[in-house]
Enzyme design. Structure first.
Site, short mmCIF file in Angstrom:
data_model
loop_
_atom_site.label_atom_id
_atom_site.label_comp_id
_atom_site.label_asym_id
_atom_site.label_seq_id
_atom_site.Cartn_x
_atom_site.Cartn_y
_atom_site.Cartn_z
N LYS A 172 0.87 -1.17 0.00
CA LYS A 172 0.00 0.00 0.00
C LYS A 172 0.91 1.22 0.00
CE LYS A 172 -1.73 2.98 2.14
NZ LYS A 172 -1.59 4.43 1.84
N GLU A 380 10.50 15.20 15.77
CA GLU A 380 10.80 15.19 14.35
C GLU A 380 9.96 16.25 13.64
OE1 GLU A 380 9.55 11.75 11.85
OE2 GLU A 380 11.65 11.72 11.22
P1 NAI Z 1 1.74 8.43 8.06
O1 NAI Z 1 2.41 7.55 9.05
O2 NAI Z 1 0.31 8.78 8.28
O3 NAI Z 1 1.83 7.76 6.60
C1 NAI Z 1 2.72 6.73 6.20
C2 NAI Z 1 1.96 5.62 5.50
O4 NAI Z 1 1.04 5.03 6.42
C3 NAI Z 1 1.12 6.08 4.30
O5 NAI Z 1 1.14 5.08 3.30
C4 NAI Z 1 -0.28 6.17 4.90
O6 NAI Z 1 -1.30 6.02 3.95
C5 NAI Z 1 -0.27 5.01 5.87
N1 NAI Z 1 -1.25 5.14 6.95
C6 NAI Z 1 -1.75 6.26 7.53
N2 NAI Z 1 -2.67 5.96 8.46
C7 NAI Z 1 -2.75 4.61 8.50
C8 NAI Z 1 -3.52 3.69 9.25
N3 NAI Z 1 -4.41 4.10 10.16
N4 NAI Z 1 -3.34 2.37 9.04
C9 NAI Z 1 -2.46 1.92 8.13
N5 NAI Z 1 -1.71 2.75 7.37
C10 NAI Z 1 -1.85 4.07 7.55
O7 NAI Z 1 2.62 9.73 7.93
P2 NAI Z 1 2.15 11.16 7.34
O8 NAI Z 1 0.82 11.52 7.90
O9 NAI Z 1 2.28 11.10 5.89
O10 NAI Z 1 3.26 12.12 7.95
C11 NAI Z 1 3.19 12.55 9.30
C12 NAI Z 1 4.56 12.57 9.94
O11 NAI Z 1 5.07 11.24 9.97
C13 NAI Z 1 5.61 13.34 9.19
O12 NAI Z 1 5.58 14.68 9.51
C14 NAI Z 1 6.88 12.67 9.67
O13 NAI Z 1 7.29 13.21 10.90
C15 NAI Z 1 6.48 11.25 9.86
N6 NAI Z 1 6.88 10.43 8.70
C16 NAI Z 1 8.03 9.74 8.76
C17 NAI Z 1 8.47 9.03 7.66
C18 NAI Z 1 9.74 8.28 7.69
O14 NAI Z 1 10.37 8.12 6.66
N7 NAI Z 1 10.14 7.75 8.81
C19 NAI Z 1 7.73 9.03 6.41
C20 NAI Z 1 6.49 9.75 6.46
C21 NAI Z 1 6.11 10.43 7.57
#
Ligand code: NAI
Ligand code: MG
Length: 478
Positions: A172, A380
């Site tokens: 996904k 972060e």
């Molecule tokens: P997120 O954790 O919501 O998104 C990452 C992935 O998880 C996406 O594919 C999203 O569709 C999926 N996702 C979201 N909610 C979910 C759920 N309930 N169940 C299963 N999958 C789910 O991150 P977001 O909202 O894009 O970014 C928020 C913060 O997260 C950023 O500001 C950053 O600090 C952190 N982040 C860290 C990343 C890394 O590389 N470690 C990458 C992206 C975000």
């Protein structure tokens, strides 16, 4: 293709019949649509993956799997420019970054393709008359949820090792950006993977993502993203008593000692926070500088930051826009809070003139000195905001470096090799660089966190252990 889901070796409309608009962060305009996959599509994908695992894929040899994967690497390389153009527009990242990403994406398939037939087991000495074999077997169907910051690289990072191990996969990708990952899915289809081995279902996290994380039919899940969603993934894994690997970002320090070659440190420390507009899990978002050189090195950083240029992906400057208005608001929230608390702004880069009005631009900023207890030094930001923190001696540096809830990566700058090694050993994190920095390209290097940065390891040969499971066969032959 981009408006469909890829299940059982074919593209089809999602069950919802709906799409999600894809916005270019450089101008805020919709330029494509992706499928709004959901629970029904995820279920079909998991079933297809199970059939493939129990069917043709389970019978392929490691050599055959490896060859297919090497072909994906070749395809990515052949289509690198096309893919980079897609990735840059989709994420807003400067083209040169997108081009580097495609080199890495191809490398994942090459590295794990070449490793597929080298996952050797053990023979264990046991009682007289016994032979004991320890085998690495595939886990079965693996689930993968990836973020938007490096869609193509993340696709390779998570899928290549699982395929090498003989698993089948349901991925996904992120709703904010995944067009290059979808294009690579097409390329993987062309090289002839059996139907159901790779399934890709775009959609919202709360819909397709949650459906995948909670599906009873997967055997393992790999997640990269925010700590909050990481907790949800781990809870869902607990419900089904299955393992997961979580990579949840960090607050990685760059530690600059007084004997460091500052001219060499400067561009690397700057790039570590400006690369991908700071939206990198291993971004070097804190620079810890020994007090005796603090003013001098900060002066150099200020000059450097002032010269950074921010522009659209196709202007290809040092820094592009953030991924979305929401992400920009989040970063601005950190900046406002820091200003309100009186933390000095030491430098702020300039936006290039004539940028499209609707883009999500945020200039690189340098704050300092930031109290190591402040949220800017602990949380972060996921944007191009660097916190400078002075330290007195080695012990002080170690204490500050380890003093956040995260533990992903660290950089140590010193020409005293003994000191560098002492500090490297004291770092509470998963990856340490000495006199250099940059997790990005290092496909060979095991990577992952401790504490709130997550657990489990991706990249390197370690990932092959993550995506396989040990079986011990005890034979009494007398
Ligand atoms: P997120 O954790 O919501 O998104 C990452 C992935 O998880 C996406 O594919 C999203 O569709 C999926 N996702 C979201 N909610 C979910 C759920 N309930 N169940 C299963 N999958 C789910 O991150 P977001 O909202 O894009 O970014 C928020 C913060 O997260 C950023 O500001 C950053 O600090 C952190 N982040 C860290 C990343 C890394 O590389 N470690 C990458 C992206 C975000
Ligand atoms: Mg989210």
């Amino acid at each position: 293709m981009s408006e469909q889901v890829y299940i059982d070796g074919a593209w089809r409309k999602p069950a919802s019949g709906e799409t999600i608009p894809v916005v270019c962060p450089s101008d805020g305009k919709v330029f494509a649509h992706i499928a709004r996959g959901g629970a029904k599509d995820i279920d079909a994908a998991v079933q297809a993956a199970r059939r493939a695992f129990e069917g043709p894929w389970g019978k392929t040899t490691a050599l055959e799997r490896g060859r297919l994967m090497m072909k994906v690497g070749e395809k990515i390389t052949q289509h690198a420019e096309e893919l980079a153009q897609i990735e840059a527009r989709d994420t807003g990242k400067p083209l040169k970054q997108a081009r580097a990403d495609m080199v890495a994406a191809a490398r994942y398939f090459e590295f794990y393709g070449a490793a597929a037939d080298k996952v050797h087991g053990d023979v264990v000495p046991f009682l007289a008359g016994y032979t004991v074999l320890v085998k690495h077997e595939p886990r079965g169907v693996t689930g993968h949820i990836i973020p938007w910051n490096y869609p193509a690289q993340m696709f390779g990072r998570t899928l290549a090792p699982t395929l090498a191990c003989g698993n089948t996969a349901v991925l996904k990708p992120a709703e904010e950006a995944c067009l290059a990952a979808l294009r690579i899915t097409e390329l993987a289809h062309e090289v002839g993977f059996p139907a159901g081995v790779i399934n890709v279902v775009p959609g919202y996290g709360e819909e397709a993502g949650a459906a995948l994380a909670n599906h009873p039919g997967i055997d393992f899940i790999a997640f990269t993203g925010s700590p909050g969603v990481g907790v949800l993934i781990q809870k869902a894994s607990a419900e089904h008593l299955r393992p997961c690997v979580l990579e949840l970002g960090g607050k990685s320090p760059q530690i600059v000692f007084e004997d460091a070659n500052l001219e060499a440190v400067l561009p690397v420390v700057t790039n570590a926070i400006v690369q991908n507009a700071g939206q990198t899990c291993s971004a070097g978002s804190r620079v810890l500088v020994q007090r005796s050189i603090y003013d001098r090195f900060i002066g150099m950083l200020v000059e450097r930051f002032a010269k950074l240029r921010v522009g659209s992906h196709d202007m290809d400057l040092e820094c592009g826009p953030l991924i979305s208005a929401g992400q920009r608001d989040r970063v601005q929230g950190f900046v406002r809070a820091a200003k309100a608390e009186g933390i000095p702004i030491l430098a702020e880069a300039k936006l290039a003139p004539g940028l499209p009005a609707g883009g999500y631009y945020a200039p690189p900023m340098l704050f300092g000195p930031v109290p190591s207890t402040n949220q800017l030094a602990r949380e972060e930001v996921f944007g191009p905001v660097l916190s400078a923190i002075p330290f007195d001696d080695e012990a002080d540096a170690i204490r500050i470096a380890n003093g956040t809830p995260y533990g992903l990566a660290a950089g140590i700058w010193s020409i005293d090799g003994s000191r560098a090694l002492r500090v490297a050993n004291a770092m509470r994190c998963g990856q340490v660089f000495v006199n250099g920095y940059g997790a990005g390209g290092g496909i060979e290097l095991p990577f992952g966190g401790i504490k709130k940065s997550g657990h489990g390891r991706e990249k390197g040969l370690e990932a092959l252990r993550e995506f396989s499971v040990i079986k011990t066969i005890v034979i009494n032959h007398g």
